[in-house]
Every structure is written in structure tokens, then in C-alpha cells.
Scaffold this motif. Sequence first.
Motif, PDB file in Angstrom:
ATOM      1  N   ALA A 649       0.798  -1.230   0.000  1.00  0.00           N
ATOM      2  CA  ALA A 649       0.000   0.000   0.000  1.00  0.00           C
ATOM      3  C   ALA A 649       0.835   1.287   0.000  1.00  0.00           C
ATOM      4  O   ALA A 649       0.529   2.209  -0.760  1.00  0.00           O
ATOM      5  CB  ALA A 649      -0.970  -0.006   1.181  1.00  0.00           C
ATOM      6  N   PRO A 650       1.885   1.414   0.831  1.00  0.00           N
ATOM      7  CA  PRO A 650       2.669   2.658   0.779  1.00  0.00           C
ATOM      8  C   PRO A 650       3.256   2.931  -0.606  1.00  0.00           C
ATOM      9  O   PRO A 650       3.246   4.067  -1.073  1.00  0.00           O
ATOM     10  CB  PRO A 650       3.771   2.417   1.820  1.00  0.00           C
ATOM     11  CG  PRO A 650       3.169   1.447   2.784  1.00  0.00           C
ATOM     12  CD  PRO A 650       2.335   0.537   1.937  1.00  0.00           C
ATOM     13  N   ALA A 651       3.764   1.888  -1.276  1.00  0.00           N
ATOM     14  CA  ALA A 651       4.327   2.066  -2.616  1.00  0.00           C
ATOM     15  C   ALA A 651       3.237   2.425  -3.621  1.00  0.00           C
ATOM     16  O   ALA A 651       3.453   3.236  -4.519  1.00  0.00           O
ATOM     17  CB  ALA A 651       5.053   0.795  -3.061  1.00  0.00           C
ATOM     18  N   LEU A 652       2.053   1.822  -3.466  1.00  0.00           N
ATOM     19  CA  LEU A 652       0.939   2.123  -4.365  1.00  0.00           C
ATOM     20  C   LEU A 652       0.530   3.586  -4.251  1.00  0.00           C
ATOM     21  O   LEU A 652       0.219   4.237  -5.255  1.00  0.00           O
ATOM     22  CB  LEU A 652      -0.263   1.227  -4.042  1.00  0.00           C
ATOM     23  CG  LEU A 652      -0.123  -0.258  -4.361  1.00  0.00           C
ATOM     24  CD1 LEU A 652      -1.363  -1.018  -3.906  1.00  0.00           C
ATOM     25  CD2 LEU A 652       0.106  -0.483  -5.844  1.00  0.00           C
ATOM     26  N   LYS A 653       0.527   4.088  -3.040  1.00  0.00           N
ATOM     27  CA  LYS A 653       0.130   5.485  -2.835  1.00  0.00           C
ATOM     28  C   LYS A 653       1.244   6.438  -3.262  1.00  0.00           C
ATOM     29  O   LYS A 653       0.977   7.536  -3.754  1.00  0.00           O
ATOM     30  CB  LYS A 653      -0.235   5.712  -1.371  1.00  0.00           C
ATOM     31  CG  LYS A 653      -1.160   6.906  -1.177  1.00  0.00           C
ATOM     32  CD  LYS A 653      -1.872   6.828   0.147  1.00  0.00           C
ATOM     33  CE  LYS A 653      -2.917   7.933   0.270  1.00  0.00           C
ATOM     34  NZ  LYS A 653      -3.657   7.849   1.541  1.00  0.00           N
ATOM     35  N   LYS A 654       2.485   6.013  -3.091  1.00  0.00           N
ATOM     36  CA  LYS A 654       3.618   6.853  -3.474  1.00  0.00           C
ATOM     37  C   LYS A 654       3.744   6.955  -4.988  1.00  0.00           C
ATOM     38  O   LYS A 654       4.098   8.014  -5.526  1.00  0.00           O
ATOM     39  CB  LYS A 654       4.907   6.257  -2.882  1.00  0.00           C
ATOM     40  CG  LYS A 654       6.191   6.941  -3.333  1.00  0.00           C
ATOM     41  CD  LYS A 654       6.265   8.380  -2.849  1.00  0.00           C
ATOM     42  CE  LYS A 654       7.601   9.002  -3.207  1.00  0.00           C
ATOM     43  NZ  LYS A 654       7.650  10.453  -2.896  1.00  0.00           N
ATOM     44  N   ALA A 655       3.443   5.885  -5.697  1.00  0.00           N
ATOM     45  CA  ALA A 655       3.591   5.854  -7.150  1.00  0.00           C
ATOM     46  C   ALA A 655       2.678   6.885  -7.809  1.00  0.00           C
ATOM     47  O   ALA A 655       1.663   7.289  -7.251  1.00  0.00           O
ATOM     48  CB  ALA A 655       3.283   4.458  -7.677  1.00  0.00           C
TER      49      ALA A 655
END
Length: 922
Positions: A649-655
Motif C-alpha cells: 500500500a505505501p508504494a501504491l500510494k507513493k507511485a
Amino acid sequence: MDQQKTGRDFAAEDIQSVYKEFNSTSSGLTSQQATDLLTKVGTNTIQKAQRESQFKIFIKNFISLMAILLWVSGFVAIVAGTTELGIAIWCVNIINGCFSFYQQRAAQKATDSLLKMLPSYTRVFRDGDPQQIETSQMVPGDVFTLQAGDSVPTDARIIEATSLQVDESALTGESVPESKTAKYSKGEGQFAESNIIYAGTNVGSGTATAITVATGMNTEFGRIAKLTHSQKRATSPLQLELNRLTKQISMIAIAIGVAFFLAAIFFVKYPVAQSFIFALGMIVAFIPEGLLPTVTLSLARGVQRMAKKHAIVKDLNSIETLGETTVICSDKTGTLTQNQMTIDHVWLARKAYEVTGKGYYNNGKIQYQGQDVDLNKESDLDLLIRVAALDNDTEVQNVGGKAKILGTPTEASLIILSQKAGVDLKANRQKFPRLKEFPFDSDRKRMSTIHRIDDTELRLCLKGSLSDTLKLCSFILDNGQVRPLTAEDHQKISDVNKGYAAQGLRSMAIAYRDLDSSLTAEQIDQLSIDKTEQQLIFIGLTAMSDPPREEVFDAVKKCHAANIKIIMVTGDSTLTAKSIATQIGLVGDKARVITGTELDEMSNQELSDALAGEVIFARVAPEQKYKIVSTLQDRGEIVASTGDGVNDAPALKKADIGVAMGKMGTDVAKDAADMILTDDNFASIVSAIEEGRAVYSNIQKFLIYILTSNVPEATPSILFLFSRGLIPLPLTVMQILTVDLGTDLIPAIGLGSEQAEPGIMNQPPRRRDAHLLNKTVIWKAFAWYGLIASVISTFAYFFTNMQNGWPSVALFSSGYNYREATTMTLAAIVFTQIAAVMNCRTQKASVFKNGLFSNHLIWFGIVFEVALLAVLVYTPFLQDLFNTAPLNARDWLFLIAIPIPLFLIEELRKYVARRMAADPLS
């Protein structure tokens, strides 16, 4: 009870200490205890990211820079004395805002329908008795049971477990299930404790009893969700570009207004008030009122087309961002591959077989040297398949034509192998009943079962890792005969296994042993593992893989043609990751493979340098994706990242674009993502990128079209000003606004729904410093389409005056003849715009290739603008309002003759441009 503790903090404690910590027992909590705790710690639910209120989202659609510009334009129109048109501009703004809000709501509803919460019910012990309760009502200290197929509802410490295997891919990204026991061992990596299970994971096989140690937002699942919610999304590139375009157009319109205001005063000697109204009319004329509706419709049509291609977009602006994507960070399992472990090869002492049919229910065959194998003539192979099928706890069911696994993917591959061989699994298990089982565990890395064979023999069937199985084997089955296992056999088997590993295949050894047939049921029950699993007969190896999706090969080729880099980020082994990546053409043989351990030790600069080349990330924890995505963005890349687990989730939101899996994805991943794939398929991402590129291209096409009409609209005023009023205005302000808000609007919106142009995926992503209003747009709008339209409309004005006696008489400045001349100017602009909208449908390709009649909205717009023109020139009260006069048959013949040559000339220009691009020397 300390709620700050995590599940892992209880792993090393003895179970009695855990009971004491939560004031619980092996029989669970009392109902009163549970009620009190529920009030104290809250429900066992994962809170979603706090969304903006619907009212706030609604209002946002009316206060963007372009929307504000339209509010001001409407006000200016009213001040200029054209109240009706001012109100019309405001109506356009209101309709567009409502339409945008409707599309956002529709996308959100589609997303919400995909989001599934934790399991609804769990078997919990309360007051010493088993009860079915809603999962949301579970509290720390609850004792509950699990079996194959269940989702784990809380973080929990295992009390008892039998053959328990848990799929922790939602947390770790690792596709291979983890063995779990009540006995503590630390394991390797995060979440590897053998006696702790985590909320959001799934039981693949076995059973367990466990005590809850954390619920809701206090679980690992909840902790990462909380971290994800704290991150804010950046403004999308499209929003930034539209804001920039709005500022550019505003500056151009105001500059033109000021220039016309000064020219009207000093050249024409107009009074200041009249000059001001004239200038305000020109400002309004240069503002593209249709931009917001066109952008919204283009995005909305993109949403609809993407939904048909299994992609649900949560935010309309995300579509265009997809079109800019330069890098895709993709998972392997289930995204690039089918997530269906499949046997590829079977190796025996004398023969190596190939298994065709990738995935489940693919009607595969077992072949030797290209010929189908008859099991009746291949006794060694027949025995291997039957042993593998008997020593197996997994069921594979056909549910609506799709495979549903009750068990583990590895065991499922062996079941599918037996089905491809034509073995009746149910009859096989009935004929050879299981008498005892030695379950799989992480220490032994093997599983064995004892069966009665033909009522006279007892047989131990075993499968496991090669290293842990081969050391127990003393014999080998060789062409139907059992002989001693030699050192040469050991070396040969090892070499074969290395060969499979180099291909990224996972091997499993199959062995058996015939036991003393006189053993009684009681004696069989007392058999120990050590005494039974020895002196085994090695049958052979099975080599399995998770095959690539069939569509992924073409999708990868499209990405490479489009200069989009694909980086595999997986929790799988380095060999498997590289094998799949090279097999589907993702990278070459010399690509660098970086493990999670190496990634932790790399500096940001070292990682940035590595990302410049071909690279694969293996054995990477999902949370490490964040570092990869951040570094890519620091390098100036537009990143799309896939994920399904809570740690993704953190990477998904950061992307720039987060892509969650709809089938396998967790709620937290879906909540953090911008787009959800309903089929978990990488090819759907590529289709979405193509749609994103089409959206941006369509906005540019609209811009060219709408600016094109501004040139012939401005030319009459220029003639009027530079002749110092000797040439009466060939086009009135009301007629200018008629084109902008009337005849141009629907064809312009039609451009927003144009399909992707052929070859759009053969171009690199647009650069971040590229803008909607660029040199090409300006050249086409002003120096090509616009100039031609200006010449034709100006000619129409003078041609009509000539029919009425000019130059023998002065140009008419009022009366019927003047109205007739301005009407022809207006009509000529409308018909040049018919050619312009057709020409703008493609930038390079022939319109005939896209389909001359494929865009129904554009053709409806053409019919509408001609009909509207007819209404304006033949309706008496509108003639006075818009300064028009009826057109005769000769006029209509002149007008109808305008679009066809303009369209064909542009088709010829595009043809020449394509030929020159294909052969620069020509």
C-alpha cells in the motif's frame, strides 16, 4: 494488556504467559470479558483512508482555474451586453461540473463494489463453547479455529496446528505458503515466526487453534494501513497541465483584448465605452468554453473503455497520468504469471517427459519426444503420478470454468498432473485408502502418507524437497525394476535438478516404500516418522512453474515499443524471477538481479545507478517497493506500481499510478491504489496506458480545433481595425460567440471520445516538460487550419458584397446586404470547422484508417452545427439577435464545397508526412 505490543512480541513466550497476558484460557474468553474488551479496544475492522466529503468533491468541480475563468467569462459577456451568452457560459460550467462529479461518483461506486472486508464470520470459543461470531466482534484473547480456505481474521499465536500452511503473500509478496506450527522458531525475514499468524493472510491447508493477540488497526495489517493513510497524493500531471494551459489562454485572451481595446480607440476612434465592450467580446471569444466538458468526457470515455478491459479507475485524472508512464514496477505472481503452479517436466531414471497445457483446465498432455504417453505402457510414470496424487491433501474444483484450490498451489499442480494423465483421482483414493499421515513441516520439508494397496500391501507415499528426500533414499526405480541408488545416480539427479533450477523451475522429489503388509491398524498408528521414512525408493522428480500469462508477451513488446521500462519486483527466488523475466522478454540475459538484502545495503545513489540499467528485484519484501518507487521518481520517471498485499500500500500510494489487484488484492491495497485490475492481468495495465495516451492526444486535438476557429474569428476584427473602420466588421461579437458556444461545442466534445490513433504505442511517453499548447498545436491551429479558414471566410464576406455591387458601391455597414455578408462569413467559418474537426481526428494516421464514420458523436455534432446555422439564418427573431439573413441555394452550394477539398488536402499532407517519417531521405 499492552496494546502497543505486536503479534511477534508473543512468539517466544510460552502459551501460558500469553493466556495470562490476555486474561484468557484455552477455552477462550467469557461473553462478558469480550463485551468489555470490545468497548475498550474497538471493533476488529480496518479503517479506510478518510475520504473528502461528497459536498467538498462536488464544489471542487466548480473552482478549478478553468472553471473560474469560465465564471469570469460569463460575467464579462453580461457586462458586454450579451446577457444570454453570459448565462450560456455559466450553464456550460454548471453542466460540466455536475458531469464531472457524476463520473467520479460512478468510478467510486465501481471501486467500492470490489472492496471486500475481512471474513464475515469466525469460529470462536466463548464461555467454553464454540460459536460463530462476526469477525468484527473479535477481541484480543479470543481463541478461535481455522481450517483450509479460511482467511485469518486477527494477528494470533498458534496453540495447536496440524499440517498448517498459510499464504502470507498479502504481507510478504512470497507466493509459496509458509508452514506454521505451535512450536516457536524465528525463521528468516519479516513475519517468518513459525507460531504467529497474521490478519489478512489465508490458510492453504491444515487446521489450527489460535489465540488473538491483536485486532483491527493494532494488527500488522492495520499498522501498514495507518501508515498508508498518512500519505497525501500529489496533484496529477493533467491537473497541473490544465492549470498551466488556463493561465496561458487567460494571458493570451487578455493580451488580445487589451490590443483590440487600444486599437479601437486609436485607429478607429471608437469611444472608450464602445471600445471596452468590443475588447471584452474578443476576450470571451478566445476562451475555450468547451475545454472542461471535453476533458471530462474524454476521461469519462476512457474510464468506460478501460472498465471493459478489466481496469477500474478511481480518479478520472489518473487516466491521463497512465499515458505519461515511463516505468512499470510489476509483481510477478498473478500479474505477469497465471498464479497457477503447473508441472512442466517429469524426470525418471530412464526418461524425461514434457507436460503440455499451461495452467489449470487447459487439456494438457504428458508427452515423450513429442508423442502422447500411454500410462499403461509407462509403469514408472504411472507409479509417480499415483503416489503424488495419494500423498496429497489438496482439492481442485471447477467453479464456473475456473479452478478453485482447496489447499496449496504446489499440491494442486500434482493433482492437475494426474488429471492430464487421465487418472480418476476420486476412484484412486477410494481404492487405496489412507491409513496414516505424517504432515508436512518446515523442518522436514516433506509429507508422507500410508495407504492400503489392493488389500494386501502397505505403501508409504512421500513427496518433498529433493535434498531432504534423496538422503532418505537407498534405492531407485529404473524401468520397472528397483535397484540400489548409486553415487552416479546421486550426481545425475543433482545435475538434472540444477538444470531445472536454472530455468526457474521448482522441483519436487517423489518416493515410496512398501511396508510390512501384516501390520495392524494399531501398529500402523504407532509408527514413527524416523522408522518409517527410511530405505525409500526414489521414483523421480517433478519440475513446476507458474507459467506466464499468454497475453503478457504482446504486452511487454508494446511497452518496449512505447519506451516504457518494466521492472519486476517479486518476493520469489532470483532464479525464478530471472527465468520468467527473460522468458517473456522483460530483460536480456545480462540483467542484474538485486535481492532484498542487497537493496537494504544500497545507498540511494547506488540504487539510482542500478535502475538506469536492466534490473530485476527478487526476494524483496513489499515494503521495499517504496524505496524503489521513490528512487525512480527522483530520477524523473513517471511510475506505475502494482501490488496486492497490505505492505504494498505505501508504494501504491507513493507511485504516480498505483495499480491494485481486484482478485487477490487486500482492502488496504485497493484503497491506496488509483486503479484496480479486475483480472489481475499485466496486459490490462498496458491497455490502460494506451487509453491514457489517447486521452492526452484527444485533448490536444480539441485544442487545435478550438483555436483554429479563433483565427477566422479574429481576422474580421483585424481587417476592421487596420482599415480604420473602412471595412465594416465582417463578423459581429454575437456571431463569434455563436461559433464558440454553439456550433463548435459538440464536434469539439466529440474529439474527446476519439479512439486511440494507430501507432500511439510506438511512440515514447510524453516528456514532463512537454505541454498541451506546444509549437505543433500553435502551427496547426494558427498557420495551417486557421489561416486557410481565415482566407475562405474573408473571401466569403467579400464575395457576398460583390454579389451586391461592390466595389462599384461601398462596403455595406448596415442593412440587409450587410447582414447577408456577415451571415456568409459565419457560415464559411462553420463549414471550414467541419473540415477541421475531421482533420483533427488523427494527428498522423489517415482518418480512413481510424474509420471515417466510427466517431458518431462528431457526425452528430456536424449535423447539429449545420442545423443550428439554419435555425439562426431562417428564424426571424433570431435573425435580429444574431445579425443574420437567409442564405440562397447558390450560397449553400458554395458552403458545401468547402470541407471536402480541405479534408483531402490534409489527408495528402499526412500521407506525405508519413512517407517522409518512414524514409527521411525521401
